[in-house]
Design a protein around this motif. Structure first.
Motif, PDB file in Angstrom:
ATOM      1  N   ALA A 167      -3.717  -8.021   0.028  1.00 27.61           N
ATOM      2  CA  ALA A 167      -4.941  -8.260  -0.738  1.00 27.61           C
ATOM      3  C   ALA A 167      -5.029  -7.344  -1.947  1.00 27.61           C
ATOM      4  O   ALA A 167      -5.500  -7.742  -3.019  1.00 27.61           O
ATOM      5  N   ALA A 168      -4.567  -6.104  -1.792  1.00 27.39           N
ATOM      6  CA  ALA A 168      -4.639  -5.122  -2.866  1.00 27.39           C
ATOM      7  C   ALA A 168      -3.547  -5.303  -3.913  1.00 27.39           C
ATOM      8  O   ALA A 168      -3.569  -4.628  -4.943  1.00 27.39           O
ATOM      9  N   GLY A 169      -2.571  -6.182  -3.651  1.00 23.69           N
ATOM     10  CA  GLY A 169      -1.531  -6.442  -4.634  1.00 23.69           C
ATOM     11  C   GLY A 169      -0.223  -5.739  -4.392  1.00 23.69           C
ATOM     12  O   GLY A 169       0.645  -5.712  -5.273  1.00 23.69           O
ATOM     13  N   ASN A 170      -0.039  -5.167  -3.206  1.00 24.08           N
ATOM     14  CA  ASN A 170       1.229  -4.535  -2.865  1.00 24.08           C
ATOM     15  C   ASN A 170       2.212  -5.553  -2.296  1.00 24.08           C
ATOM     16  O   ASN A 170       1.808  -6.574  -1.733  1.00 24.08           O
ATOM     17  N   THR A 171       3.493  -5.244  -2.401  1.00 23.50           N
ATOM     18  CA  THR A 171       4.501  -5.956  -1.627  1.00 23.50           C
ATOM     19  C   THR A 171       4.849  -5.105  -0.418  1.00 23.50           C
ATOM     20  O   THR A 171       4.605  -3.887  -0.399  1.00 23.50           O
ATOM     21  N   ALA A 172       5.434  -5.723   0.620  1.00 21.70           N
ATOM     22  CA  ALA A 172       5.535  -5.015   1.891  1.00 21.70           C
ATOM     23  C   ALA A 172       6.795  -5.390   2.657  1.00 21.70           C
ATOM     24  O   ALA A 172       7.345  -6.488   2.514  1.00 21.70           O
ATOM     25  N   VAL A 173       7.221  -4.437   3.489  1.00 22.28           N
ATOM     26  CA  VAL A 173       8.249  -4.674   4.505  1.00 22.28           C
ATOM     27  C   VAL A 173       7.660  -4.255   5.845  1.00 22.28           C
ATOM     28  O   VAL A 173       7.196  -3.117   5.986  1.00 22.28           O
ATOM     29  N   LEU A 174       7.672  -5.161   6.814  1.00 20.31           N
ATOM     30  CA  LEU A 174       7.138  -4.882   8.150  1.00 20.31           C
ATOM     31  C   LEU A 174       8.275  -4.782   9.152  1.00 20.31           C
ATOM     32  O   LEU A 174       9.134  -5.665   9.221  1.00 20.31           O
ATOM     33  N   TYR A 462      -5.891   8.801   5.514  1.00 14.80           N
ATOM     34  CA  TYR A 462      -6.698   7.615   5.215  1.00 14.80           C
ATOM     35  C   TYR A 462      -6.988   6.880   6.515  1.00 14.80           C
ATOM     36  O   TYR A 462      -6.163   6.876   7.429  1.00 14.80           O
ATOM     37  N   ARG A 463      -8.149   6.258   6.594  1.00 22.07           N
ATOM     38  CA  ARG A 463      -8.484   5.424   7.732  1.00 22.07           C
ATOM     39  C   ARG A 463      -7.950   4.003   7.526  1.00 22.07           C
ATOM     40  O   ARG A 463      -7.601   3.603   6.415  1.00 22.07           O
ATOM     41  N   GLU A 464      -7.900   3.255   8.616  1.00 19.61           N
ATOM     42  CA  GLU A 464      -7.511   1.850   8.565  1.00 19.61           C
ATOM     43  C   GLU A 464      -8.747   0.967   8.734  1.00 19.61           C
ATOM     44  O   GLU A 464      -9.802   1.409   9.163  1.00 19.61           O
ATOM     45  N   GLN A 465      -8.584  -0.312   8.404  1.00 19.16           N
ATOM     46  CA  GLN A 465      -9.587  -1.357   8.534  1.00 19.16           C
ATOM     47  C   GLN A 465     -10.718  -1.231   7.504  1.00 19.16           C
ATOM     48  O   GLN A 465     -10.921  -0.182   6.895  1.00 19.16           O
ATOM     49  N   GLY A 466     -11.445  -2.323   7.320  1.00 15.10           N
ATOM     50  CA  GLY A 466     -12.575  -2.340   6.404  1.00 15.10           C
ATOM     51  C   GLY A 466     -12.177  -1.934   4.994  1.00 15.10           C
ATOM     52  O   GLY A 466     -11.035  -2.095   4.554  1.00 15.10           O
ATOM     53  N   ASP A 467     -13.134  -1.380   4.279  1.00 20.14           N
ATOM     54  CA  ASP A 467     -12.849  -0.895   2.924  1.00 20.14           C
ATOM     55  C   ASP A 467     -11.842   0.250   2.938  1.00 20.14           C
ATOM     56  O   ASP A 467     -11.091   0.442   1.974  1.00 20.14           O
ATOM     57  N   ALA A 468     -11.821   1.018   4.038  1.00 22.82           N
ATOM     58  CA  ALA A 468     -10.882   2.137   4.132  1.00 22.82           C
ATOM     59  C   ALA A 468      -9.443   1.639   4.085  1.00 22.82           C
ATOM     60  O   ALA A 468      -8.556   2.319   3.552  1.00 22.82           O
ATOM     61  N   GLY A 469      -9.192   0.448   4.644  1.00 27.40           N
ATOM     62  CA  GLY A 469      -7.848  -0.108   4.574  1.00 27.40           C
ATOM     63  C   GLY A 469      -7.419  -0.380   3.152  1.00 27.40           C
ATOM     64  O   GLY A 469      -6.263  -0.156   2.779  1.00 27.40           O
ATOM     65  N   LEU A 470      -8.334  -0.842   2.337  1.00 24.23           N
ATOM     66  CA  LEU A 470      -8.026  -1.071   0.923  1.00 24.23           C
ATOM     67  C   LEU A 470      -7.866   0.247   0.178  1.00 24.23           C
ATOM     68  O   LEU A 470      -7.068   0.343  -0.762  1.00 24.23           O
ATOM     69  N   ASP A 471      -8.619   1.265   0.573  1.00 26.74           N
ATOM     70  CA  ASP A 471      -8.492   2.576  -0.080  1.00 26.74           C
ATOM     71  C   ASP A 471      -7.070   3.112   0.047  1.00 26.74           C
ATOM     72  O   ASP A 471      -6.515   3.668  -0.909  1.00 26.74           O
TER      73      ASP A 471
END
Length: 483
Positions: A167-174, A462-471
């Motif tokens: 959502a934030a515009g990053n690319t990813a490897v999982l 940093y926290r996960e989930q919610g707005d913190a996930g985007l932070d």
């Protein structure tokens, strides 16, 4: 013949360079092979990183609503396949159908949530110190991120890392855990069908020692998000820090529930039992310590022992109260802790035995265990067990209860059962944990609030989930516009 699942790299389903695969077995019936997966090499991981890097600028400049639309479509596809995903999760991880269905729904909701949040990504406008000037901030993606996820929530945790990253515009490897990679593989099927551009999200299976190294120390990886054990998370954080990558690690827990004299003991038993024995105790937020006031200690011990004995145990596909452990090594670890607790002088009130005979012989089943007469210096009271084992400690006061709750190296989730409002508020203020609950079980958290721990439970960056996930997945740029 089992299905061979390939890696997903640059929009293609590809085999590993090693040519080797590994099997994933049903923990309720080890004769049932859920699937075969790629034993990937470091070169495979590097190829996935290269694919992500090659497309990161294009994805970053894709409008937020367009990115969000793909996440929303992914959620819709997952919703349409919920029954299939639920059965897959149960077969590979062992959760009951109810538990697995709840987790799948969580993943669906997460993708819907971040699909909408992608529309709102932006900055803030500030008042400048001079005239003819605009002053504002904007949020930008970090670039390429590595996501390393555990087996105990094999679709929910990949979802709550991957969805905000994209959502934030990053690319990813999982890289999923090898014990339960199938349901996250199906998540990537949905992403592909939803129209995710090639290279934006990539999926690579294999051992942490082989695949995990480039995901944490590759020069083109800009951030690492990890969930797993404290020992591995510490190593991940140290490796990522060598070139100042942004890193978040959510790790272990030794979560307490305090039971005070004002509590309804039956309610306290239900709260602790659900937190301790749900998902076979295989949760970082599981309640593994009940810290009980002496006035209600005996009644609570008798109640929680009855609760444990009433739990129906069996294959997750039959939807009992509790399923098996995920692997033989996890089962053996739990059985070892039962022996350790016995050797240290704790009293085994019930359970703690491996179940055998009939359908149990082919799976990793154990009776939920309750130990009383536990003291704070015992390993059963200080170390993470990650199984359905509850240590019950006796205290004389609220002050002692809080001190005992805090007297471990972890600080993820904690709860108190009380009808005293002062105790409830003081507990929330003083307990050393990232999540504090009153009259609720230690497990479970809504998806729009921050999640993370203190002390050895988290890097606490940093926290996960919610707005913190985007932070976590964005950087803030300050812009001065003098016109």
């Amino acid at each position: 013949m089992s299905t061979v699942h390939r890696n997903y790299v640059d929009g293609e389903w590809v085999e590993s360079r090693s040519g080797d695969t590994f099997e994933v077995l049903n923990p309720a019936n080890t004769g049932d092979v859920v699937g075969e997966f790629q034993s990937s090499t470091s070169e495979d991981a590097e190829a996935a990183i290269d694919a992500a890097v090659a497309t990161q600028d294009e994805w970053a400049t894709t409008p937020g609503p367009e990115r969000g639309a793909i996440l929303t479509e992914t959620a819709q596809l997952l919703d349409e396949r919920k029954d299939e995903l639920t059965e897959t999760l149960t077969r590979e991880e062992g959760k009951t159908l109810d538990e697995a269905g709840g987790e799948v729904q969580r993943a669906i909701d997460i993708f819907r949530y971040y699909g909408e949040k992608a529309r709102d990504l932006g900055g803030t406008v500030k008042s400048p110190g001079g005239t003819d000037t605009e002053l504002y901030t904007k949020r930008e993606p970090l670039g390429t991120v590595s996501l390393i996820t555990p087996w105990n929530y094999p679709i929910a945790i990949p979802a709550w890392k991957l969805a905000p990253a994209l959502a934030a515009g990053n690319t990813a490897v999982l890289k999923p855990a090898s014990a339960a990679p199938t349901v996250s593989w199906k998540l990537f099927e949905a992403l592909d069908e939803a129209g995710l551009p090639d290279g934006v999200a990539n999926y690579v299976t294999g051992s942490g020692s082989e695949v995990g190294r480039p995901l944490t120390d590759h020069e083109d990886v800009d951030a690492v998000s990890f969930t797993g054990s404290t020992a591995v998370g510490t190593a991940v954080a140290q490796a990522a820090a060598d070139d100042l990558k942004r890193v978040q690690c959510e790790m272990g827990g030794k979560n307490p529930t305090v039971v005070m004299p004002s509590a309804d003991v039956d309610q306290a038993v239900d709260i602790v039992g659900a937190g301790a024995f749900g998902v076979t105790g295989q949760a970082c937020t599981a309640c593994s310590r009940a810290i009980v006031h002496e006035d209600v200690y005996d009644e609570f011990v008798a109640g929680i022992a009855d609760y444990a004995e009433s739990i129906e145990i069996g294959p997750g596909l039959e939807n009992p109260d509790m399923g098996p452990h995920v692997t033989s090594s996890e089962l053996e670890s739990t059985l070892e802790y039962v022996d350790v607790a016995d050797d240290e002088g704790a009293t085994l009130e019930t359970g703690g035995q491996r179940l055998t005979g009939d359908e149990y012989d082919d799976g990793y089943y154990v009776e939920p265990a309750v130990f009383s007469d536990v003291t704070g210096d015992m390993r059963i009271a200080t170390e993470e067990v990650f199984g359905p084992v509850l240590a019950v400690l006796k205290v004389e006061s609220f002050e002692e209860a809080v001190a005992v709750a805090n007297d471990v190296e972890y600080g993820l989730s904690a709860s108190i059962v009380t009808q005293d409002l002062t105790e409830a508020n003081r507990f929330a203020d003083r307990v050393e944990s990232g999540v504090a609950k009153v009259n609720e079980k230690t497990t479970g958290l809504e998806l729009h609030v921050p999640f993370g721990g203190y002390k050895q439970s988290s890097t606490d960056t940093y926290r996960e989930q919610g707005d913190a996930g985007l932070d976590f997945f964005t950087s803030t740029k300050t812009v001065y516009m003098n016109y």
